[in-house]
Design an enzyme around this catalytic site. Structure first.
Site, PDB file in Angstrom:
ATOM      1  N   SER A 102       0.869  -1.114   0.017  1.00 15.21           N
ATOM      2  CA  SER A 102      -0.077   0.016   0.011  1.00 15.21           C
ATOM      3  C   SER A 102       0.856   0.897   0.069  1.00 15.21           C
ATOM      4  O   SER A 102       1.746   1.451   0.703  1.00 15.21           O
ATOM      5  CB  SER A 102      -1.010   0.063   1.225  1.00 15.21           C
ATOM      6  OG  SER A 102      -1.723   1.083   1.330  1.00 15.21           O
ATOM      7  N   HIS A 107       2.049  12.190  -0.716  1.00  9.98           N
ATOM      8  CA  HIS A 107       1.812  13.607  -0.598  1.00  9.98           C
ATOM      9  C   HIS A 107       2.848  14.646  -0.896  1.00  9.98           C
ATOM     10  O   HIS A 107       3.979  14.343  -0.442  1.00  9.98           O
ATOM     11  CB  HIS A 107       1.093  14.060   0.818  1.00  9.98           C
ATOM     12  CG  HIS A 107       0.226  13.028   1.282  1.00  9.98           C
ATOM     13  ND1 HIS A 107      -1.159  13.549   0.668  1.00  9.98           N
ATOM     14  CD2 HIS A 107      -0.065  12.019   1.991  1.00  9.98           C
ATOM     15  CE1 HIS A 107      -2.203  12.531   1.053  1.00  9.98           C
ATOM     16  NE2 HIS A 107      -1.415  11.851   2.169  1.00  9.98           N
ATOM     17  N   HIS A 119      -2.147   7.174  -5.021  1.00  5.39           N
ATOM     18  CA  HIS A 119      -2.459   6.146  -3.971  1.00  5.39           C
ATOM     19  C   HIS A 119      -2.332   4.773  -5.078  1.00  5.39           C
ATOM     20  O   HIS A 119      -2.548   4.967  -6.146  1.00  5.39           O
ATOM     21  CB  HIS A 119      -3.590   6.364  -3.360  1.00  5.39           C
ATOM     22  CG  HIS A 119      -4.371   4.676  -3.259  1.00  5.39           C
ATOM     23  ND1 HIS A 119      -5.111   4.069  -3.937  1.00  5.39           N
ATOM     24  CD2 HIS A 119      -4.004   3.938  -2.018  1.00  5.39           C
ATOM     25  CE1 HIS A 119      -5.454   2.976  -3.374  1.00  5.39           C
ATOM     26  NE2 HIS A 119      -4.894   2.798  -2.277  1.00  5.39           N
ATOM     27  N   ASN A 143      -2.184   0.323  -4.446  1.00  4.64           N
ATOM     28  CA  ASN A 143      -2.080  -0.856  -3.612  1.00  4.64           C
ATOM     29  C   ASN A 143      -2.216  -2.060  -4.408  1.00  4.64           C
ATOM     30  O   ASN A 143      -3.209  -1.925  -5.494  1.00  4.64           O
ATOM     31  CB  ASN A 143      -3.036  -1.048  -2.390  1.00  4.64           C
ATOM     32  CG  ASN A 143      -4.626  -1.085  -2.667  1.00  4.64           C
ATOM     33  OD1 ASN A 143      -4.786  -2.126  -2.771  1.00  4.64           O
ATOM     34  ND2 ASN A 143      -5.081  -0.060  -2.984  1.00  4.64           N
ATOM     35  N   THR A 144      -1.784  -3.381  -4.284  1.00  7.42           N
ATOM     36  CA  THR A 144      -2.250  -4.574  -4.566  1.00  7.42           C
ATOM     37  C   THR A 144      -1.983  -5.482  -3.459  1.00  7.42           C
ATOM     38  O   THR A 144      -1.312  -5.400  -2.761  1.00  7.42           O
ATOM     39  CB  THR A 144      -1.222  -4.942  -5.939  1.00  7.42           C
ATOM     40  OG1 THR A 144      -0.025  -5.029  -5.401  1.00  7.42           O
ATOM     41  CG2 THR A 144      -1.244  -4.097  -7.188  1.00  7.42           C
ATOM     42  N   ARG A 145      -2.784  -6.467  -3.695  1.00  4.16           N
ATOM     43  CA  ARG A 145      -2.986  -7.494  -2.467  1.00  4.16           C
ATOM     44  C   ARG A 145      -3.596  -8.846  -2.941  1.00  4.16           C
ATOM     45  O   ARG A 145      -4.111  -8.916  -3.885  1.00  4.16           O
ATOM     46  CB  ARG A 145      -3.751  -6.830  -1.368  1.00  4.16           C
ATOM     47  CG  ARG A 145      -5.324  -6.508  -1.981  1.00  4.16           C
ATOM     48  CD  ARG A 145      -6.047  -5.959  -0.906  1.00  4.16           C
ATOM     49  NE  ARG A 145      -7.321  -5.421  -1.347  1.00  4.16           N
ATOM     50  CZ  ARG A 145      -7.674  -4.481  -2.210  1.00  4.16           C
ATOM     51  NH1 ARG A 145      -6.876  -3.572  -2.375  1.00  4.16           N
ATOM     52  NH2 ARG A 145      -8.708  -4.033  -2.668  1.00  4.16           N
ATOM     53  N   HIS A 154      -4.185   7.251 -16.956  1.00  4.93           N
ATOM     54  CA  HIS A 154      -5.128   6.599 -17.141  1.00  4.93           C
ATOM     55  C   HIS A 154      -4.381   5.646 -18.364  1.00  4.93           C
ATOM     56  O   HIS A 154      -4.543   4.450 -18.403  1.00  4.93           O
ATOM     57  CB  HIS A 154      -5.958   7.539 -17.607  1.00  4.93           C
ATOM     58  CG  HIS A 154      -7.227   7.604 -16.499  1.00  4.93           C
ATOM     59  ND1 HIS A 154      -8.123   6.705 -15.768  1.00  4.93           N
ATOM     60  CD2 HIS A 154      -7.196   8.558 -15.769  1.00  4.93           C
ATOM     61  CE1 HIS A 154      -8.641   7.289 -14.999  1.00  4.93           C
ATOM     62  NE2 HIS A 154      -8.147   8.506 -14.795  1.00  4.93           N
ATOM     63  N   HIS A 191     -20.829  12.171   0.966  1.00  2.00           N
ATOM     64  CA  HIS A 191     -21.048  13.306   1.784  1.00  2.00           C
ATOM     65  C   HIS A 191     -20.546  14.654   1.181  1.00  2.00           C
ATOM     66  O   HIS A 191     -21.124  15.849   1.486  1.00  2.00           O
ATOM     67  CB  HIS A 191     -20.665  13.275   3.170  1.00  2.00           C
ATOM     68  CG  HIS A 191     -19.067  13.512   3.379  1.00  2.00           C
ATOM     69  ND1 HIS A 191     -18.555  12.038   3.433  1.00  2.00           N
ATOM     70  CD2 HIS A 191     -18.367  14.298   3.722  1.00  2.00           C
ATOM     71  CE1 HIS A 191     -17.220  12.458   3.946  1.00  2.00           C
ATOM     72  NE2 HIS A 191     -17.185  13.718   3.708  1.00  2.00           N
TER      73      HIS A 191
END
Length: 296
Positions: free
Chosen positions: A118, A122, A132, A134-136, A166, A196
């Site tokens: 992960s 910044h 960001h 991540n791979t899992r 992209h 929100h």
């Protein structure tokens, strides 16, 4: 069958470690190459590495990993690259969540194993986007699957940067299935959305979870290519924007955008919820949070 799955787990865990090493080396090289701009007098950033551990409710070993964090560099204000391999028994809330997602047999045997990488970065320059990745791999007695992806989070958007990012993600997907990019781009647009605030967290990328075609080798190869796509997607954008002039208003825009990022990760992010629910090192779980943020 058990021996084969144990070998597959070991291979996946080793790959995440190798990817981590590649990224850490590339980011430290980027710090070394930054010789202009307001942060050039800083010492080139270096990762501080800390072992993380996880213990089960009975105090037994339940895995761990490495937390690697760089702070206050020339290019990166804060970047973390974490790897972990954890195992044990899922708690009641996690069991219910897995059952709701259709994981077979999880309530009868809630044992699990999970390994992954992960990353969250910044940046110092407000024109240089946060990112960001991540791979899992996740395993239970009744199922296994892969997940991951990467998304770009600029506070000041440039269409060409979005297009480049992209395109690199698509290049990682297309050799495996021409439908993957469109499918997982749409999932990222849905997943990285802040209800929100009624807005996206960034400009998207790809996101996938529960990825199991029945062919472990093919799915592992796809996940590796998603990981390999990250540096070609991110480094050219960073190199382009790291010297762009900025002012106090740009920095303010960056801090407000980071507030959105923090809200998303604390309220909606699956990885944050899973890490805290399974008693992993909270500093490692919350590594994704920015060093400074602002709310208006």
């Amino acid at each position: 069958m058990t021996d084969m799955m144990d070998d597959q787990k070991a291979r996946a865990s080793a790959w995440f470690r190798d990817l981590r090493d590649q990224i850490v080396a590339a980011f430290e090289a980027l710090e070394d190459s930054q010789t202009t701009g307001p942060f050039a007098e800083n010492a080139p950033g270096r990762f501080e590495v800390k072992s993380t551990t996880r213990t089960s409710d009975d105090g037994s070993d339940a895995g761990g990993g490495l937390m690697s964090v760089m702070r206050g560099g020339r290019v990166f204000e804060k970047v973390g690259v974490n790897i972990s391999t954890v195992y044990g028994v899922l708690g009641e809330a996690a069991q219910k969540s897995m059952a709701a997602r259709g994981v077979p047999g999880i309530e009868a045997d809630p044992s699990f194993w999970a390994s992954g990488i992960s990353l969250v970065a910044h940046m110092q320059n407000p024109h240089s986007p946060a990112v960001h990745m991540n791979t899992r791999m996740f395993w239970t007695p009744g199922a296994w699957w892969f997940g991951g992806g990467a998304d770009l989070n600029p506070c000041i958007e440039y269409d060409e940067d979005t297009a480049h990012f992209h395109a690199a993600m698509k290049a990682g997907c297309d050799p495996h299935d021409p439908a993957y990019y469109d499918r997982y781009k749409a999932w990222a647009d849905e997943y990285f959305y802040i209800p929100h605030r009624r807005r996206a967290r960034g400009v998207g990328g790809i996101f996938y979870d529960d990825h199991n075609t029945g062919d472990w080798e093919a799915d592992f190869a796809f996940t590796q290519d998603v990981g390999r796509a990250f540096l070609p997607a991110f480094l050219p954008v960073t190199e382009k924007r790291r010297d762009t002039p900025w002012d106090a208003a740009d920095k303010d825009t960056q801090l407000v955008h980071r507030g959105l990022y923090a809200e998303y990760n604390l309220v909606y992010d699956r990885g944050t919820k899973f890490g805290l629910a399974t008693s992993h090192d909270p500093d490692a779980v919350l590594m994704s949070l920015p060093p400074l943020a602002k709310w208006v």
